[in-house]
Scaffold this motif. Structure first.
Motif, PDB file in Angstrom:
ATOM      1  N   UNK A 214      94.994  54.101   6.448  1.00  0.00           N
ATOM      2  CA  UNK A 214      95.317  53.699   7.814  1.00  0.00           C
ATOM      3  C   UNK A 214      94.228  52.758   8.302  1.00  0.00           C
ATOM      4  N   UNK A 215      94.639  51.663   8.934  1.00  0.00           N
ATOM      5  CA  UNK A 215      93.663  50.700   9.443  1.00  0.00           C
ATOM      6  C   UNK A 215      93.904  50.335  10.912  1.00  0.00           C
ATOM      7  N   UNK A 216      94.944  50.891  11.530  1.00  0.00           N
ATOM      8  CA  UNK A 216      95.224  50.547  12.923  1.00  0.00           C
ATOM      9  C   UNK A 216      94.120  51.048  13.850  1.00  0.00           C
ATOM     10  N   UNK A 217      93.615  52.244  13.600  1.00  0.00           N
ATOM     11  CA  UNK A 217      92.550  52.789  14.435  1.00  0.00           C
ATOM     12  C   UNK A 217      91.264  51.978  14.310  1.00  0.00           C
ATOM     13  N   UNK A 218      90.972  51.528  13.110  1.00  0.00           N
ATOM     14  CA  UNK A 218      89.780  50.706  12.908  1.00  0.00           C
ATOM     15  C   UNK A 218      89.905  49.390  13.656  1.00  0.00           C
ATOM     16  N   UNK A 219      91.074  48.786  13.611  1.00  0.00           N
ATOM     17  CA  UNK A 219      91.297  47.538  14.343  1.00  0.00           C
ATOM     18  C   UNK A 219      91.053  47.736  15.832  1.00  0.00           C
ATOM     19  N   UNK A 220      91.544  48.855  16.366  1.00  0.00           N
ATOM     20  CA  UNK A 220      91.358  49.144  17.792  1.00  0.00           C
ATOM     21  C   UNK A 220      89.885  49.371  18.106  1.00  0.00           C
ATOM     22  N   UNK A 221      89.197  50.070  17.217  1.00  0.00           N
ATOM     23  CA  UNK A 221      87.777  50.340  17.435  1.00  0.00           C
ATOM     24  C   UNK A 221      86.970  49.045  17.468  1.00  0.00           C
ATOM     25  N   UNK A 222      87.295  48.125  16.572  1.00  0.00           N
ATOM     26  CA  UNK A 222      86.604  46.835  16.556  1.00  0.00           C
ATOM     27  C   UNK A 222      86.871  46.068  17.843  1.00  0.00           C
ATOM     28  N   UNK A 223      88.116  46.133  18.322  1.00  0.00           N
ATOM     29  CA  UNK A 223      88.490  45.461  19.574  1.00  0.00           C
ATOM     30  C   UNK A 223      87.643  45.963  20.730  1.00  0.00           C
ATOM     31  N   UNK A 224      87.560  47.297  20.906  1.00  0.00           N
ATOM     32  CA  UNK A 224      86.793  47.865  22.012  1.00  0.00           C
ATOM     33  C   UNK A 224      85.307  47.572  21.869  1.00  0.00           C
ATOM     34  N   UNK A 225      84.819  47.661  20.651  1.00  0.00           N
ATOM     35  CA  UNK A 225      83.403  47.423  20.379  1.00  0.00           C
ATOM     36  C   UNK A 225      83.003  46.006  20.797  1.00  0.00           C
ATOM     37  N   UNK A 226      83.801  45.024  20.435  1.00  0.00           N
ATOM     38  CA  UNK A 226      83.470  43.639  20.753  1.00  0.00           C
ATOM     39  C   UNK A 226      83.667  43.336  22.233  1.00  0.00           C
ATOM     40  N   UNK A 233      80.441  53.087  23.583  1.00  0.00           N
ATOM     41  CA  UNK A 233      80.970  53.762  22.411  1.00  0.00           C
ATOM     42  C   UNK A 233      82.166  52.974  21.869  1.00  0.00           C
ATOM     43  N   UNK A 234      82.371  53.082  20.582  1.00  0.00           N
ATOM     44  CA  UNK A 234      83.403  52.289  19.912  1.00  0.00           C
ATOM     45  C   UNK A 234      84.767  52.435  20.569  1.00  0.00           C
ATOM     46  N   UNK A 235      85.127  53.645  20.969  1.00  0.00           N
ATOM     47  CA  UNK A 235      86.478  53.863  21.477  1.00  0.00           C
ATOM     48  C   UNK A 235      86.585  53.804  23.007  1.00  0.00           C
ATOM     49  N   UNK A 236      85.525  53.428  23.696  1.00  0.00           N
ATOM     50  CA  UNK A 236      85.604  53.354  25.152  1.00  0.00           C
ATOM     51  C   UNK A 236      86.466  52.183  25.581  1.00  0.00           C
ATOM     52  N   UNK A 237      87.474  52.467  26.398  1.00  0.00           N
ATOM     53  CA  UNK A 237      88.455  51.444  26.739  1.00  0.00           C
ATOM     54  C   UNK A 237      88.049  50.577  27.921  1.00  0.00           C
ATOM     55  N   UNK A 238      87.124  51.042  28.741  1.00  0.00           N
ATOM     56  CA  UNK A 238      86.714  50.239  29.884  1.00  0.00           C
ATOM     57  C   UNK A 238      85.856  49.074  29.417  1.00  0.00           C
ATOM     58  N   UNK A 239      86.362  47.866  29.657  1.00  0.00           N
ATOM     59  CA  UNK A 239      85.645  46.678  29.194  1.00  0.00           C
ATOM     60  C   UNK A 239      84.661  46.241  30.274  1.00  0.00           C
ATOM     61  N   UNK A 240      83.384  46.549  30.044  1.00  0.00           N
ATOM     62  CA  UNK A 240      82.373  46.302  31.064  1.00  0.00           C
ATOM     63  C   UNK A 240      81.632  44.981  30.876  1.00  0.00           C
ATOM     64  N   UNK A 241      81.678  44.419  29.692  1.00  0.00           N
ATOM     65  CA  UNK A 241      80.943  43.187  29.424  1.00  0.00           C
ATOM     66  C   UNK A 241      81.732  41.969  29.895  1.00  0.00           C
ATOM     67  N   UNK A 242      81.032  40.969  30.349  1.00  0.00           N
ATOM     68  CA  UNK A 242      81.690  39.730  30.740  1.00  0.00           C
ATOM     69  C   UNK A 242      81.987  38.896  29.493  1.00  0.00           C
ATOM     70  N   UNK A 243      82.808  37.883  29.657  1.00  0.00           N
ATOM     71  CA  UNK A 243      83.156  37.029  28.530  1.00  0.00           C
ATOM     72  C   UNK A 243      81.915  36.345  27.964  1.00  0.00           C
ATOM     73  N   UNK A 244      81.006  35.949  28.829  1.00  0.00           N
ATOM     74  CA  UNK A 244      79.780  35.304  28.381  1.00  0.00           C
ATOM     75  C   UNK A 244      78.911  36.280  27.586  1.00  0.00           C
ATOM     76  N   UNK A 245      78.842  37.532  28.054  1.00  0.00           N
ATOM     77  CA  UNK A 245      78.061  38.543  27.341  1.00  0.00           C
ATOM     78  C   UNK A 245      78.646  38.839  25.970  1.00  0.00           C
TER      79      UNK A 245
END
Length: 352
Positions: A214-226, A233-245
């Motif tokens: 399974x790789x769908x969870x890893x893809x999601x984790x990478x999305x949140x991380x970036x 945390x890898x799975x935290x859904x609140x996107x706190x960083x700005x686009x510049x950051x």
């Protein structure tokens, strides 16, 4: 009859499952030529556009077949059969290659051999002089498939594990897109990973029973991380960083991110392969498919093989990505068993 043709089985093979138009000729299982025409038109769209791929195949197929024949030193009358990719793939692309192969088969009155693209990836390991002994296991990894296949003989393959959602190649491509890398991004991740720290960032490993992936969870984790610029945390859904950051974080840590992502994908793949090998008591192991061209996977697979006492086999780079050489070798073994197809055999988008 051409004197060189006597006692030989000569096969022309055509591969057109996605965005590579390829033709190859083999004689008694030895590849004489393997020509591939790439389609650069897709780069500006960030991925393969099916309609554009079909049009490009129609433009490339005649010259590619002509060059493959000339390079092989054989003539059309020297051929014993025409092999082609029947499935799986983009249906429009498959139809171009399939109809061309059928027309040539009919015109030359030569048998037609329908080949499964994924089975052909496995049998690419039978092209070199040094071949795995039967039965062997093959980890087949591409943009659309991730499988563990048990090969008892060339025409007897059993899929014992597969991805339950996304393929490993999709995880590479998605990560590359999130990092802002151009298409195709998988090879670029491999390139940047070479100078990165694979232990710098930790990504989750899915818990899937048996030999499945399974790789769908890893893809999601990478999305949140970036999107959180690595601060949450890898799975935290609140996107706190700005686009510049986020951009600054990627620019400053690109090599380490690529190395960490690649390391996790490889560990997922090899852990399952290792389990299958241990459970089945098989010592001859192979990798195949487009992702098997990844230098990190090739190195890790070879090193694990030495540790486990495996006999490891990896196809040459030209036989890892989509190519007609693997279709030719598969066609050769099917020819030996008189496994021929009729002109009514359908091209199929799915299979195996």
């Amino acid at each position: 009859m051409n004197q060189s043709k006597m006692n030989k089985i000569n096969i022309l093979a055509i591969e057109s499952s996605c965005d590579e138009t390829s033709a190859a000729v083999c004689s008694n299982g030895k590849i004489l030529s393997n020509r591939i025409a790439t389609q650069a038109v897709h780069a500006e769209h960030g991925g393969v556009v099916p309609e554009l791929a079909s049009r490009a195949h129609m433009q490339h197929i005649v010259p590619v077949v002509d060059v493959a024949l000339r390079q092989s030193g054989l003539q059309l009358e020297d051929l014993d059969a025409i092999a082609f990719t029947q499935a799986p793939g983009l249906i429009g692309s498959l139809l171009v290659g399939g109809q061309f192969a059928k027309s040539l088969s009919l015109a030359l009155n030569k048998p037609l051999i329908a080949v499964n693209h994924m089975q052909a990836h496995v049998l690419a390991n039978l092209i070199p002089d040094q071949k795995p002994a039967f039965p062997f296991l093959c980890l087949t990894v591409s943009g659309g498939h991730t499988q563990i296949v048990k090969c008892t003989r060339p025409t007897q393959l059993e899929m014992i594990g597969e991805t339950v959602d996304d393929a490993a190649g999709e995880a590479f491509d998605k990560a590359a897109k999130l990092l802002g890398l151009p298409y195709p991004g998988g090879p670029l991740i491999d390139q940047y990973a070479k100078t990165g720290n694979p232990h710098r960032f930790q990504f989750p490993e899915p818990r899937v029973p048996g030999y499945d992936f399974s790789f769908s969870g890893l893809k999601t984790a990478i999305l949140y991380f970036l999107r959180n610029a690595g601060t949450a945390q890898v799975y935290k859904e609140e996107f706190t960083a700005t686009e510049l950051e986020r951009k600054r974080f990627i620019d400053e840590n690109l090599n380490d991110i690529c190395a960490s992502v690649q390391s996790r994908i490889i560990s997922i793949l090899l852990k399952k392969l290792s389990k299958a090998a241990a459970d089945l008591g098989i010592k001859d192991l192979c990798i195949a498919g487009g992702v098997s061209a990844n230098s990190g996977l090739r190195k890790a697979f070879t090193e694990l093989g030495k540790e486990k006492g495996w006999n490891t086999f990896i196809p040459d780079f030209q036989y890892c990505t989509d190519n007609a050489g693997m279709i030719a070798i598969t066609g050769y073994y099917k020819y030996l068993e008189n496994d021929f197809a009729g002109l009514d055999v359908p091209s199929m988008a799915r299979g195996f």
